[in-house]
Scaffold this motif. Structure first.
Motif, PDB file in Angstrom:
ATOM      1  N   THR A 222      41.612 -37.369  27.142  1.00 24.34           N
ATOM      2  CA  THR A 222      40.508 -37.937  27.923  1.00 24.34           C
ATOM      3  C   THR A 222      41.002 -38.203  29.343  1.00 24.34           C
ATOM      4  N   CYS A 223      40.193 -37.820  30.301  1.00 28.19           N
ATOM      5  CA  CYS A 223      40.597 -37.967  31.710  1.00 28.19           C
ATOM      6  C   CYS A 223      40.838 -39.432  32.042  1.00 28.19           C
ATOM      7  N   PRO A 224      42.029 -39.766  32.563  1.00 27.54           N
ATOM      8  CA  PRO A 224      42.340 -41.179  32.831  1.00 27.54           C
ATOM      9  C   PRO A 224      41.554 -41.738  34.029  1.00 27.54           C
ATOM     10  N   LYS A 225      41.129 -40.860  34.903  1.00 27.10           N
ATOM     11  CA  LYS A 225      40.468 -41.353  36.120  1.00 27.10           C
ATOM     12  C   LYS A 225      39.012 -41.770  35.848  1.00 27.10           C
ATOM     13  N   CYS A 226      38.313 -40.976  35.042  1.00 27.77           N
ATOM     14  CA  CYS A 226      36.877 -41.256  34.833  1.00 27.77           C
ATOM     15  C   CYS A 226      36.591 -41.708  33.402  1.00 27.77           C
ATOM     16  N   ALA A 227      37.632 -41.853  32.606  1.00 27.58           N
ATOM     17  CA  ALA A 227      37.513 -42.300  31.204  1.00 27.58           C
ATOM     18  C   ALA A 227      36.566 -41.410  30.409  1.00 27.58           C
TER      19      ALA A 227
ATOM     20  N   THR B 218      31.358 -35.762  41.111  1.00 26.31           N
ATOM     21  CA  THR B 218      32.134 -35.112  40.059  1.00 26.31           C
ATOM     22  C   THR B 218      33.583 -35.564  40.176  1.00 26.31           C
ATOM     23  N   CYS B 219      34.159 -35.931  39.051  1.00 27.75           N
ATOM     24  CA  CYS B 219      35.518 -36.456  39.046  1.00 27.75           C
ATOM     25  C   CYS B 219      36.477 -35.395  39.561  1.00 27.75           C
ATOM     26  N   SER B 220      37.330 -35.800  40.503  1.00 32.36           N
ATOM     27  CA  SER B 220      38.218 -34.826  41.135  1.00 32.36           C
ATOM     28  C   SER B 220      39.363 -34.429  40.207  1.00 32.36           C
ATOM     29  N   GLN B 221      39.707 -35.295  39.294  1.00 28.93           N
ATOM     30  CA  GLN B 221      40.867 -35.000  38.439  1.00 28.93           C
ATOM     31  C   GLN B 221      40.538 -33.998  37.324  1.00 28.93           C
ATOM     32  N   CYS B 222      39.322 -34.128  36.744  1.00 31.72           N
ATOM     33  CA  CYS B 222      38.977 -33.259  35.612  1.00 31.72           C
ATOM     34  C   CYS B 222      37.870 -32.271  35.958  1.00 31.72           C
ATOM     35  N   ASN B 223      37.421 -32.293  37.200  1.00 26.72           N
ATOM     36  CA  ASN B 223      36.324 -31.442  37.634  1.00 26.72           C
ATOM     37  C   ASN B 223      35.061 -31.592  36.776  1.00 26.72           C
TER      38      ASN B 223
END
Ligand SMILES: [Zn+2]
Ligand SMILES: [Zn+2]
Length: 374
Positions: free
Chosen positions: A189-194, A167-172
């Motif tokens: 849109t979350c930049p880390k996981c697009a 699970t992406c840590s930035q957007c949970n």
């Protein structure tokens, strides 16, 4: 008008597909000839029920019916509900989308939206050229195209075998993040996981972590008799793979019927020139004419003029919707004899001498109008 199909099945306009199906089965059972003993009224009723269900069972046709009250091609249906994220880009191809029908492979149509998480696959578009004869007969055609498949190495997750996407840590896992913007906060849109909601620490080698790979697909498609340029076939579930358990997109095949050197087509009518000699035109003749199916005979009456159109009923294109076949129109092209030998010349000169205005009524009318000063 738009109410009729629903009341035929005894359901409300906002009935679910399942409710429609159940209502149909109940009525079809009730009015089945085995139950009614071949009662004429029940038979008519059953036909109406079948007709209503035929339209309402298809989401596509139902939506069209709700909007326009009919499902024939004459409605101003400009490819609505049609997402073209696929290839093509639209440029250079303006299909009128006159005809729309489904080619169903295996399981019944009706595209499921979402379900099971993930993004449904994009639709794909293909252009298929066929000859006029193929359009006349209908044909099974092999089509080959590239599309995305879920990667076999990682089952579409994008994570190397033995590992899992986290699970992406930035957007949970939401795929979106809130960004403060003065007094407001805006969702981005979350930049880390697009937007995927997941991050992959060890990407799968087979797909470089994308989860999908390009592959070539070959399909055998039934092209129905009577298609024309602009006809569009939909093959359900043969588009791009969806992510996760989301369904595939659909494949749309745009038909292009090539010109024929002998036959010209206008809708279901076929036109064809027939050169005949001037003696055949004058005396009348029975002649052989090519058609799309086989050779036919046509009777050219005595005194036939150049440009006369003769009709061969039912020898044109078959109708896509099952109405009666089109006709073939034969356009007479009278050929003036040339390179006459001595004997031919003599006969024609003699013929000319004994001809009068009765032989040439068109010429007579023309001269009369000149002399009449009109
Ligand atoms: Zn992979
Ligand atoms: Zn994220």
């Amino acid at each position: 008008m738009a109410q009729e199909l629903y009341s035929t099945l005894g359901v409300s306009r906002d009935a679910s597909q399942d409710e429609i199906r159940k209502a149909y089965l109940k009525l079809a059972h009730k009015y089945h000839p085995d139950k009614t003993g071949g009662d004429k009224e029940a038979e008519t009723k059953l036909k109406q029920i079948n007709g209503a269900y035929d339209i309402l069972k298809s989401k596509e046709k139902r939506a069209k019916y709700d909007q326009y009250g009919s499902t024939d091609g004459s409605s101003p249906f400009g490819g609505g509900g049609f997402s073209s994220q696929g290839g093509f880009g639209g440029a250079g191809f303006e299909a009128p989308f006159e005809d729309f029908f489904d080619v169903l492979f295996g399981q019944g149509g009706g595209r499921k939206q979402g379900g099971g998480g993930g993004q449904p696959g994009n639709d794909l578009e293909l252009r298929l050229k066929i000859s006029l004869k193929e359009a006349y007969k209908g044909i099974k055609k092999k089509v080959r195209f590239n599309r995305h498949e879920n990667c076999g190495d990682c089952s579409g997750t994008g994570a190397a075998p033995g590992s899992k996407p986290e699970t992406c840590s930035q957007c949970n896992g939401a795929g979106q993040v809130r960004v403060a913007h003065g007094f407001f906060s805006v969702t981005r849109t979350c930049p880390k996981c697009a937007g995927a909601g997941k991050s992959i620490s060890k990407p799968c080698r087979g797909c470089s972590g994308k989860g999908q790979v390009k592959s070539s697909r070959e399909l055998s498609v039934d092209v129905p008799a009577g298609v024309d340029s602009g006809s569009r076939l939909r093959v359900t579930g043969e588009g791009e793979a969806g992510t996760g358990r989301a369904p595939r997109g659909d494949l749309y095949i745009h038909i292009h019927v090539e010109d024929h050197k002998l036959f010209k087509r206008d809708g279901n009518t076929i036109y064809c020139d027939l050169p005949i000699s001037f003696t055949q035109a004058a005396l009348g003749a029975t002649l052989r004419v090519p058609t799309l199916s086989k050779e036919a005979e046509i009777k050219v009456p005595a005194g036939t003029q150049n440009g006369t159109q003769l009709r061969l009923r039912g020898m044109g294109m078959p109708d896509l919707r099952g109405y009666s076949d089109g006709d073939q129109i034969v356009i007479i092209q009278v050929e003036t004899p040339s390179k006459l030998n001595k004997r031919q010349k003599e006969i024609l000169e003699e013929f000319q001498e004994i001809s009068d205005t009765k032989t040439y009524p068109k010429y007579k009318r023309f001269m009369d109008s000149i002399l009449g000063g009109e």
